[in-house]
Write a protein that holds these residues in place. Structure first.
Motif, PDB file in Angstrom:
ATOM      1  N   GLY A  13      -2.116   3.288  -3.759  1.00  0.00           N
ATOM      2  CA  GLY A  13      -2.621   4.117  -4.787  1.00  0.00           C
ATOM      3  C   GLY A  13      -2.886   3.032  -5.914  1.00  0.00           C
ATOM      4  N   CYS A  14      -3.410   1.954  -5.916  1.00  0.00           N
ATOM      5  CA  CYS A  14      -3.694   0.920  -6.773  1.00  0.00           C
ATOM      6  C   CYS A  14      -5.147   0.703  -6.863  1.00  0.00           C
ATOM      7  CB  CYS A  14      -3.042  -0.359  -6.786  1.00  0.00           C
ATOM      8  SG  CYS A  14      -2.847  -1.218  -8.138  1.00  0.00           S
ATOM      9  N   GLU A  15      -6.024   0.799  -7.965  1.00  0.00           N
ATOM     10  CA  GLU A  15      -7.378   0.860  -7.943  1.00  0.00           C
ATOM     11  C   GLU A  15      -7.636  -0.460  -8.696  1.00  0.00           C
ATOM     12  OE1 GLU A  15     -11.440   0.935  -8.975  1.00  0.00           O
ATOM     13  OE2 GLU A  15     -10.150   1.355 -10.679  1.00  0.00           O
ATOM     14  N   GLU A  16      -8.735  -1.349  -8.360  1.00  0.00           N
ATOM     15  CA  GLU A  16      -8.957  -2.763  -8.866  1.00  0.00           C
ATOM     16  C   GLU A  16      -7.715  -3.964  -9.059  1.00  0.00           C
ATOM     17  OE1 GLU A  16     -11.984  -3.659  -9.512  1.00  0.00           O
ATOM     18  OE2 GLU A  16     -13.298  -1.922  -9.059  1.00  0.00           O
ATOM     19  N   GLY A  17      -6.796  -3.446  -8.146  1.00  0.00           N
ATOM     20  CA  GLY A  17      -5.685  -4.317  -8.163  1.00  0.00           C
ATOM     21  C   GLY A  17      -4.872  -4.444  -9.672  1.00  0.00           C
ATOM     22  N   ASN A  18      -5.085  -3.399 -10.517  1.00  0.00           N
ATOM     23  CA  ASN A  18      -4.362  -3.482 -11.674  1.00  0.00           C
ATOM     24  C   ASN A  18      -4.256  -2.249 -12.249  1.00  0.00           C
ATOM     25  OD1 ASN A  18      -6.979  -3.066 -12.585  1.00  0.00           O
ATOM     26  ND2 ASN A  18      -7.159  -5.112 -13.832  1.00  0.00           N
ATOM     27  N   THR A  19      -4.656  -0.966 -11.922  1.00  0.00           N
ATOM     28  CA  THR A  19      -4.436   0.230 -12.258  1.00  0.00           C
ATOM     29  C   THR A  19      -3.822   1.254 -11.261  1.00  0.00           C
ATOM     30  OG1 THR A  19      -6.746  -0.246 -13.312  1.00  0.00           O
ATOM     31  CG2 THR A  19      -5.990   2.151 -13.272  1.00  0.00           C
ATOM     32  N   PRO A  20      -2.465   1.527 -11.565  1.00  0.00           N
ATOM     33  CA  PRO A  20      -1.720   2.145 -10.585  1.00  0.00           C
ATOM     34  C   PRO A  20      -1.973   3.708 -10.774  1.00  0.00           C
ATOM     35  CG  PRO A  20      -0.390   1.514 -12.508  1.00  0.00           C
ATOM     36  CD  PRO A  20      -1.747   0.863 -12.639  1.00  0.00           C
TER      37      PRO A  20
END
Length: 497
Positions: free
Chosen positions: A390-397
């Motif tokens: 569940g991590c978006e764009e590699g930096n937004t959990p």
């Protein structure tokens, strides 16, 4: 009597109009002569850019005709601003003020037609309310929420001087320059004047229409945020949601019926295969018996020939008999087992479809206008880069919740909070947007600062869940917008449905 009163607004629509109030200001004009104040007038206005306030020309006529000070009092916060007149068209009764300090959340202007009978709200600062509240001079220049009055568009009648929207929302002196908004909170006019009832007739109000506002702003070099989307009320959206949910239920029931029918056909086919296997087993038993009988006959014949001293034929007959008798157990063992029915069915079944792509990966997400309720946002498609856990764009959990991923956060540059959800099972991405007043926005940003995690880890996901729960406790009961996207997994540069 209650049935005769207009009730155009539902709870959601009131939230949208309340959000529009963030853009409304009180305009105070102090006429000056030889450095001394000679009179004070007040009206209303609405921000069309962070530093631009649209109002009526007659509200700021003293500033246009002579020396005057223009004060702008926002609807929230603790500061008041000064402004200067930069555009003035009395023939349209429109004027534009530029703030010399400070900014105000700009409104959105609806450029589509205003349907006859549509619910509208007038927002502003009527003098009669100030007087009834016994508001002091200091109170007049203190930020406070504007007054909102609901009504309906009353037909296509227009003023002879300029194009107007006729409506029956209650306005009075002080409302001049304030916006007339639809139930989605978008500006559809600037309130200008009322009909003269002489105390006996119904009072109607006239608002300068968007047909006059947009050319005026364009000539002044201002490009406001506009939308041509029709206003869909919360009741209309609820009816659409109910219809879509019913349609999904019907499709799910049809799928279940087809699955049950397919299972029945499979059971029938399984019985046919079992009958075929039983027949093959019977045939194998019969063949084994025949091989034994013929093998025994050949062996007996070999014995008879041997007794007659015909050794060559006896050896041939005996060998043939032994071969036949040896084939009997082979035929017996070669009979199919009853448990081979499922194996044969699987071999006969068509090749199954490839499994759906996992949640991880890139997605192209298309806005679903039917499922979405959009009031002011631009309906644009988005792309998702979804990572593991569940991590978006590699930096937004994101946090796991009910087999979906969810995250709430607050914008750092405008007064918007949003709750985002991604459902891997349906590849549906939902963004709920809340337009917050200044005090709630400040509290939400302070709360978000306590959860600064910007990396992808189990601890960050846990922190995202805590932040989401804490922020949702601050948010209004319903979002102002709901944007729903249908997402396709992107593989090798192409979307895979």
């Amino acid at each position: 009597m209650l049935t005769l009163l207009p009730a155009p607004a539902r709870a959601q629509d009131n939230l949208d109009v309340a959000a529009a109030g963030r853009s409304v200001v009180r305009v105070v004009v102090v006429a000056m002569e030889s450095g001394e104040p000679q009179g004070i007038g007040t009206g209303s206005g609405v921000a069309v850019a962070p530093d631009k306030i649209l109002t009526n020309a007659h509200v700021v006529s003293d500033a246009a005709d002579g020396d005057a000070i223009i004060g702008v009092v926002p609807s929230e916060g603790s500061k008041r601003f000064t402004g200067r007149l930069i555009a003035y068209q009395p023939q349209r009764d429109l004027a534009l003020i530029e703030l010399t300090d400070g900014t105000v959340e700009p409104a959105t202007i609806a450029t589509g037609p205003v349907p006859d009978g549509a619910a509208v709200a007038a927002i502003g600062y009527p003098y009669s309310v100030d007087r009834a509240r016994e508001l002091s001079a200091e109170g007049v220049v203190t930020p406070q929420a504007p007054v909102k009055s609901w009504g309906r568009v009353s037909g296509g009648q227009s003023s002879q001087r300029f194009d107007t929207v006729l409506h029956d929302a209650a306005i009075g002196r002080g409302n001049s320059g304030g916006p007339l908004v639809d139930s989605c909170g978008r500006v559809v006019g600037i309130n200008s004047f009322v009909s003269n009832s002489e105390g006996v007739d119904a009072v109607f109000a006239f608002a300068v229409s968007v047909k006059e506002i947009i050319p005026f702003l364009r000539a002044a070099g201002v490009k406001p945020h506009t939308t041509a989307l029709p206003c869909r009320t919360s009741a209309e959206q609820a009816a659409i949601d109910e219809r879509l949910a019913r349609s999904e239920d019907e499709r799910a029931q049809a799928d279940r019926t087809r699955a049950a029918f397919a299972e029945e056909r499979l059971d029938a086919r399984r019985e046919q295969v079992r009958d075929s296997i039983l027949a093959e087993r019977d045939n194998g038993l019969a063949i084994a018996g025949l091989l034994l009988v013929f093998g025994a006959a050949f062996v007996n014949g070999a014995l008879v020939l041997l007794a007659k001293d015909d050794r060559r034929l006896a050896l041939g007959a005996g060998a043939a008999g032994l071969v036949l008798m040896a084939g009997a157990p082979i035929a017996w063992v070669a009979r199919p087992d009853l448990d081979q029915a499922d194996t044969r069915l699987a071999a006969q079944a068509p090749k199954p479809a490839q499994p759906q792509a996992s949640a991880e990966g890139r997605y192209a997400c298309r806005i679903d206008l039917e499922r979405s309720r959009i009031t002011i946002s631009d309906p644009q498609d988005v792309a998702l880069d979804w990572g593991p856990d569940g991590c978006e764009e590699g930096n937004t959990p994101f946090a796991a919740q009910d087999e979906r991923w969810v995250r709430a956060d607050v914008s750092s540059h405008d007064g918007v909070a949003q709750v985002r959800r991604f459902d891997p099972a349906t590849s549906r991405y939902t963004v709920e947007r809340y337009f917050l007043p200044a005090d709630t926005l400040s509290a939400a940003r302070a709360l978000q600062a306590k959860y600064p995690a910007k990396t992808c880890s189990p601890d960050s996901a846990r922190m995202a869940g805590q932040m989401t729960q804490a922020l949702r406790d601050l948010l209004p009961p319903a979002p102002n917008e709901r944007l729903v996207y249908a997402c396709d997994h992107v593989q090798n540069g192409a979307a895979v449905k």
